[in-house]
Design an enzyme around this catalytic site. Sequence first.
Site, PDB file in Angstrom:
ATOM      1  N   THR A  72      40.033   3.038  30.388  1.00 45.84           N
ATOM      2  CA  THR A  72      40.923   2.002  29.866  1.00 45.84           C
ATOM      3  C   THR A  72      42.398   2.403  29.982  1.00 45.84           C
ATOM      4  O   THR A  72      42.720   3.605  29.983  1.00 45.84           O
ATOM      5  CB  THR A  72      40.586   1.758  28.373  1.00 45.84           C
ATOM      6  OG1 THR A  72      41.609   0.985  27.774  1.00 45.84           O
ATOM      7  CG2 THR A  72      40.489   3.069  27.593  1.00 45.84           C
ATOM      8  N   ASP A  73      43.273   1.409  30.003  1.00 47.35           N
ATOM      9  CA  ASP A  73      44.716   1.691  30.001  1.00 47.35           C
ATOM     10  C   ASP A  73      45.180   2.223  28.639  1.00 47.35           C
ATOM     11  O   ASP A  73      46.290   2.740  28.518  1.00 47.35           O
ATOM     12  CB  ASP A  73      45.520   0.439  30.388  1.00 47.35           C
ATOM     13  CG  ASP A  73      45.343  -0.741  29.438  1.00 47.35           C
ATOM     14  OD1 ASP A  73      44.502  -0.664  28.522  1.00 47.35           O
ATOM     15  OD2 ASP A  73      46.059  -1.750  29.615  1.00 47.35           O
ATOM     16  N   GLU A  74      44.315   2.091  27.610  1.00 48.68           N
ATOM     17  CA  GLU A  74      44.748   2.484  26.263  1.00 48.68           C
ATOM     18  C   GLU A  74      44.982   3.992  26.149  1.00 48.68           C
ATOM     19  O   GLU A  74      45.638   4.455  25.224  1.00 48.68           O
ATOM     20  CB  GLU A  74      43.749   1.987  25.208  1.00 48.68           C
ATOM     21  CG  GLU A  74      43.580   0.474  25.322  1.00 48.68           C
ATOM     22  CD  GLU A  74      42.843  -0.184  24.165  1.00 48.68           C
ATOM     23  OE1 GLU A  74      42.838   0.368  23.054  1.00 48.68           O
ATOM     24  OE2 GLU A  74      42.285  -1.273  24.388  1.00 48.68           O
ATOM     25  N   LYS A  95      38.265   7.995  24.797  1.00 52.66           N
ATOM     26  CA  LYS A  95      38.256   7.663  26.233  1.00 52.66           C
ATOM     27  C   LYS A  95      39.136   8.656  27.003  1.00 52.66           C
ATOM     28  O   LYS A  95      38.793   9.083  28.103  1.00 52.66           O
ATOM     29  CB  LYS A  95      38.746   6.229  26.464  1.00 52.66           C
ATOM     30  CG  LYS A  95      37.812   5.133  25.980  1.00 52.66           C
ATOM     31  CD  LYS A  95      36.447   5.114  26.674  1.00 52.66           C
ATOM     32  CE  LYS A  95      36.507   4.657  28.110  1.00 52.66           C
ATOM     33  NZ  LYS A  95      35.142   4.483  28.690  1.00 52.66           N
ATOM     34  N   TYR A 129      39.410   5.283  19.375  1.00 50.28           N
ATOM     35  CA  TYR A 129      38.802   4.794  20.622  1.00 50.28           C
ATOM     36  C   TYR A 129      39.529   5.365  21.835  1.00 50.28           C
ATOM     37  O   TYR A 129      38.910   5.968  22.726  1.00 50.28           O
ATOM     38  CB  TYR A 129      38.834   3.255  20.660  1.00 50.28           C
ATOM     39  CG  TYR A 129      38.579   2.675  22.040  1.00 50.28           C
ATOM     40  CD1 TYR A 129      37.354   2.857  22.681  1.00 50.28           C
ATOM     41  CD2 TYR A 129      39.572   1.942  22.720  1.00 50.28           C
ATOM     42  CE1 TYR A 129      37.116   2.339  23.959  1.00 50.28           C
ATOM     43  CE2 TYR A 129      39.343   1.420  23.992  1.00 50.28           C
ATOM     44  CZ  TYR A 129      38.121   1.620  24.605  1.00 50.28           C
ATOM     45  OH  TYR A 129      37.887   1.111  25.872  1.00 50.28           O
ATOM     46  N   ASP A 139      20.977   1.503  29.196  1.00 52.44           N
ATOM     47  CA  ASP A 139      21.740   0.983  28.063  1.00 52.44           C
ATOM     48  C   ASP A 139      20.959   1.216  26.773  1.00 52.44           C
ATOM     49  O   ASP A 139      19.743   1.046  26.732  1.00 52.44           O
ATOM     50  CB  ASP A 139      22.009  -0.515  28.256  1.00 52.44           C
ATOM     51  CG  ASP A 139      23.169  -1.004  27.407  1.00 52.44           C
ATOM     52  OD1 ASP A 139      24.192  -1.414  27.986  1.00 52.44           O
ATOM     53  OD2 ASP A 139      23.057  -0.969  26.161  1.00 52.44           O
TER      54      ASP A 139
HETATM   55  P1  NAD Z   1      30.828  -3.285  25.482  1.00 51.30           P
HETATM   56  O1  NAD Z   1      31.017  -2.733  24.110  1.00 51.30           O
HETATM   57  O2  NAD Z   1      30.719  -4.756  25.681  1.00 51.30           O
HETATM   58  O3  NAD Z   1      29.522  -2.646  26.152  1.00 51.30           O
HETATM   59  C1  NAD Z   1      29.208  -1.289  26.041  1.00 51.30           C
HETATM   60  C2  NAD Z   1      27.749  -1.120  26.440  1.00 51.30           C
HETATM   61  O4  NAD Z   1      27.413   0.284  26.305  1.00 51.30           O
HETATM   62  C3  NAD Z   1      26.769  -1.888  25.547  1.00 51.30           C
HETATM   63  O5  NAD Z   1      25.803  -2.551  26.341  1.00 51.30           O
HETATM   64  C4  NAD Z   1      26.116  -0.805  24.691  1.00 51.30           C
HETATM   65  O6  NAD Z   1      24.784  -1.109  24.310  1.00 51.30           O
HETATM   66  C5  NAD Z   1      26.174   0.394  25.641  1.00 51.30           C
HETATM   67  N1  NAD Z   1      26.145   1.672  24.904  1.00 51.30           N
HETATM   68  C6  NAD Z   1      26.905   2.012  23.825  1.00 51.30           C
HETATM   69  N2  NAD Z   1      26.589   3.252  23.409  1.00 51.30           N
HETATM   70  C7  NAD Z   1      25.634   3.708  24.250  1.00 51.30           C
HETATM   71  C8  NAD Z   1      24.910   4.930  24.330  1.00 51.30           C
HETATM   72  N3  NAD Z   1      25.122   5.916  23.449  1.00 51.30           N
HETATM   73  N4  NAD Z   1      24.006   5.082  25.316  1.00 51.30           N
HETATM   74  C9  NAD Z   1      23.776   4.075  26.222  1.00 51.30           C
HETATM   75  N5  NAD Z   1      24.426   2.893  26.171  1.00 51.30           N
HETATM   76  C10 NAD Z   1      25.343   2.710  25.205  1.00 51.30           C
HETATM   77  O7  NAD Z   1      32.021  -2.675  26.326  1.00 51.30           O
HETATM   78  P2  NAD Z   1      32.830  -3.302  27.565  1.00 51.30           P
HETATM   79  O8  NAD Z   1      33.955  -4.086  27.040  1.00 51.30           O
HETATM   80  O9  NAD Z   1      31.885  -3.914  28.506  1.00 51.30           O
HETATM   81  O10 NAD Z   1      33.425  -1.961  28.193  1.00 51.30           O
HETATM   82  C11 NAD Z   1      32.717  -1.246  29.187  1.00 51.30           C
HETATM   83  C12 NAD Z   1      33.538  -0.042  29.605  1.00 51.30           C
HETATM   84  O11 NAD Z   1      34.782  -0.479  30.137  1.00 51.30           O
HETATM   85  C13 NAD Z   1      33.851   0.914  28.460  1.00 51.30           C
HETATM   86  O12 NAD Z   1      33.757   2.227  28.949  1.00 51.30           O
HETATM   87  C14 NAD Z   1      35.293   0.572  28.090  1.00 51.30           C
HETATM   88  O13 NAD Z   1      35.953   1.697  27.567  1.00 51.30           O
HETATM   89  C15 NAD Z   1      35.854   0.158  29.427  1.00 51.30           C
HETATM   90  N6  NAD Z   1      36.973  -0.816  29.388  1.00 51.30           N
HETATM   91  C16 NAD Z   1      36.853  -1.985  28.657  1.00 51.30           C
HETATM   92  C17 NAD Z   1      37.902  -2.902  28.677  1.00 51.30           C
HETATM   93  C18 NAD Z   1      37.807  -4.229  27.947  1.00 51.30           C
HETATM   94  O14 NAD Z   1      38.778  -4.973  27.909  1.00 51.30           O
HETATM   95  N7  NAD Z   1      36.666  -4.580  27.357  1.00 51.30           N
HETATM   96  C19 NAD Z   1      39.057  -2.634  29.406  1.00 51.30           C
HETATM   97  C20 NAD Z   1      39.142  -1.432  30.129  1.00 51.30           C
HETATM   98  C21 NAD Z   1      38.087  -0.547  30.117  1.00 51.30           C
HETATM   99  P1  TYD Z   2      41.244  -6.513  21.086  1.00 50.82           P
HETATM  100  O1  TYD Z   2      40.626  -7.718  21.716  1.00 50.82           O
HETATM  101  O2  TYD Z   2      40.540  -5.843  19.955  1.00 50.82           O
HETATM  102  O3  TYD Z   2      41.548  -5.487  22.261  1.00 50.82           O
HETATM  103  P2  TYD Z   2      42.430  -4.094  22.229  1.00 50.82           P
HETATM  104  O4  TYD Z   2      42.696  -3.728  20.832  1.00 50.82           O
HETATM  105  O5  TYD Z   2      41.488  -3.149  22.878  1.00 50.82           O
HETATM  106  O6  TYD Z   2      43.653  -4.392  23.015  1.00 50.82           O
HETATM  107  O7  TYD Z   2      42.678  -6.921  20.579  1.00 50.82           O
HETATM  108  C1  TYD Z   2      43.629  -7.492  21.440  1.00 50.82           C
HETATM  109  C2  TYD Z   2      44.909  -7.715  20.650  1.00 50.82           C
HETATM  110  O8  TYD Z   2      44.662  -8.694  19.643  1.00 50.82           O
HETATM  111  C3  TYD Z   2      45.366  -6.474  19.906  1.00 50.82           C
HETATM  112  O9  TYD Z   2      46.797  -6.451  19.895  1.00 50.82           O
HETATM  113  C4  TYD Z   2      44.847  -6.666  18.492  1.00 50.82           C
HETATM  114  C5  TYD Z   2      44.899  -8.172  18.332  1.00 50.82           C
HETATM  115  N1  TYD Z   2      43.859  -8.766  17.443  1.00 50.82           N
HETATM  116  C6  TYD Z   2      44.230  -9.678  16.455  1.00 50.82           C
HETATM  117  O10 TYD Z   2      45.421 -10.003  16.283  1.00 50.82           O
HETATM  118  N2  TYD Z   2      43.245 -10.206  15.674  1.00 50.82           N
HETATM  119  C7  TYD Z   2      41.934  -9.873  15.816  1.00 50.82           C
HETATM  120  O11 TYD Z   2      41.082 -10.392  15.054  1.00 50.82           O
HETATM  121  C8  TYD Z   2      41.572  -8.956  16.859  1.00 50.82           C
HETATM  122  C9  TYD Z   2      40.147  -8.555  17.056  1.00 50.82           C
HETATM  123  C10 TYD Z   2      42.571  -8.425  17.651  1.00 50.82           C
END
Ligand code: NAD
Ligand code: TYD
Length: 350
Positions: A131-133, A160, A156, A34
């Site tokens: 991600t589903d996005e 992905k 983003y 990380d």
């Molecule tokens: P996060 O932002 O909390 O964590 C990302 C981690 O990656 C951090 O610890 C950061 O330090 C590390 N990182 C960033 N750039 C780096 C680099 N260049 N080299 C090494 N490490 C690096 O993200 P998250 O929410 O835990 O998401 C993790 C994964 O799951 C991502 O690939 C994201 O696309 C995917 N994902 C997230 C969600 C969600 O709801 N959060 C949903 C579906 C998929």
């Molecule tokens: P977010 O948690 O950023 O996840 P993602 O955009 O990856 O789905 O946002 C979730 C939903 O909430 C999205 O529709 C954007 C909305 N949102 C707000 O309305 N206010 C906020 O301050 C943030 C961060 C997100």
Amino acid sequence: MKKILITGGAGFIGSHVVRLFVTKYPNYHIVNLDKLTYAGNLANLKDIQDKPNYTFVKGDIVDADFVNELFTLHKLDGVIHLAAESHVDRSISNPLEFVMTNVIGTVNLLNAAKNQWKENFSAHRFYHVSTDEVYGSLGETGMFTETTAYDPHSPYSASKASSDHFVRAYHDTYGIDAVISNCSNNYGSHHFPEKLIPLSIHNIKNNKSIPIYGTGENIRDWLWVEDHARAIDVIYHQAKTGTTYNIGGHNEWTNIDLIHLLCKIMDKKLNRAEGESAKLITYVKDRAGHDHRYAIDSSKLQKELGWVPSLQFEEGLTKTVDWYLNNEAWLSNVTSGDYKKYYETQYVKR
Ligand code: NAD
Ligand code: TYD
């Protein structure tokens, strides 16, 4: 002993995956790579940091030489790749950083895996967490399946989507054993307070406004982060090479309904009169390119590998609130310094 590299293990989802693998598989050695960006925090792994089957390496996946050396040094059996820039709003202000980490970083890992594992691809696995996005935005009906065409809208999701394509290309072209999962929005402990749920918990606690983008009618499908980690475990061990699985909670909420539920839970926890926290709701300018609705069809994963989500949303949200209220030091640590600058740029000066 198997050696598995988990990238991004100090982040939100990564820390749950590292914890699950280190504790469930004492016969695996987990190497957590990380960069420790603003989103990575070693405090997320305090409880397992001294385990003998765990090693932390600080490094950047954008640095190809470093990644190659790491693969040479550690003789890895597999990779679970979560490291990414993950916040849509940050991708709108700084898309290139997302290209670097999410696309170039992923290709660097794929190249290292290709070079190190070429004698025997079938004995090594590359698992890409996505991600589903990448599927874009739904109307009022329908769900994303594994065959839905990619249609990303934010920098983003475009980054992905690109990384997913590279992983499939390395499987199809070079024969790497690769699997991908595309998951819906996660929630739970250790979530950086820039995303909707932890940001709102933080603001409600501090009597600050809760910013709702646009009309608040956008819909997300929320999954308990530990259920995601369990799905990753099942897919890593059981999926056939080249397969994709969608992961989701069948748990769709409009943002505004979710925030009203959260306010209700927090009123109780903070001994406030019912309706008090909801007064903090503030509608703000919409996010550019804001996807209307995400919904995941995870029936393939449920049928083929037997995974099912474990928690009802209200229970999971209550546990999440409890975690944030009981971990004030964690929250104040991550919301000091740079967070204040981020918050001002994102919200105050909009
Ligand atoms: P996060 O932002 O909390 O964590 C990302 C981690 O990656 C951090 O610890 C950061 O330090 C590390 N990182 C960033 N750039 C780096 C680099 N260049 N080299 C090494 N490490 C690096 O993200 P998250 O929410 O835990 O998401 C993790 C994964 O799951 C991502 O690939 C994201 O696309 C995917 N994902 C997230 C969600 C969600 O709801 N959060 C949903 C579906 C998929
Ligand atoms: P977010 O948690 O950023 O996840 P993602 O955009 O990856 O789905 O946002 C979730 C939903 O909430 C999205 O529709 C954007 C909305 N949102 C707000 O309305 N206010 C906020 O301050 C943030 C961060 C997100």
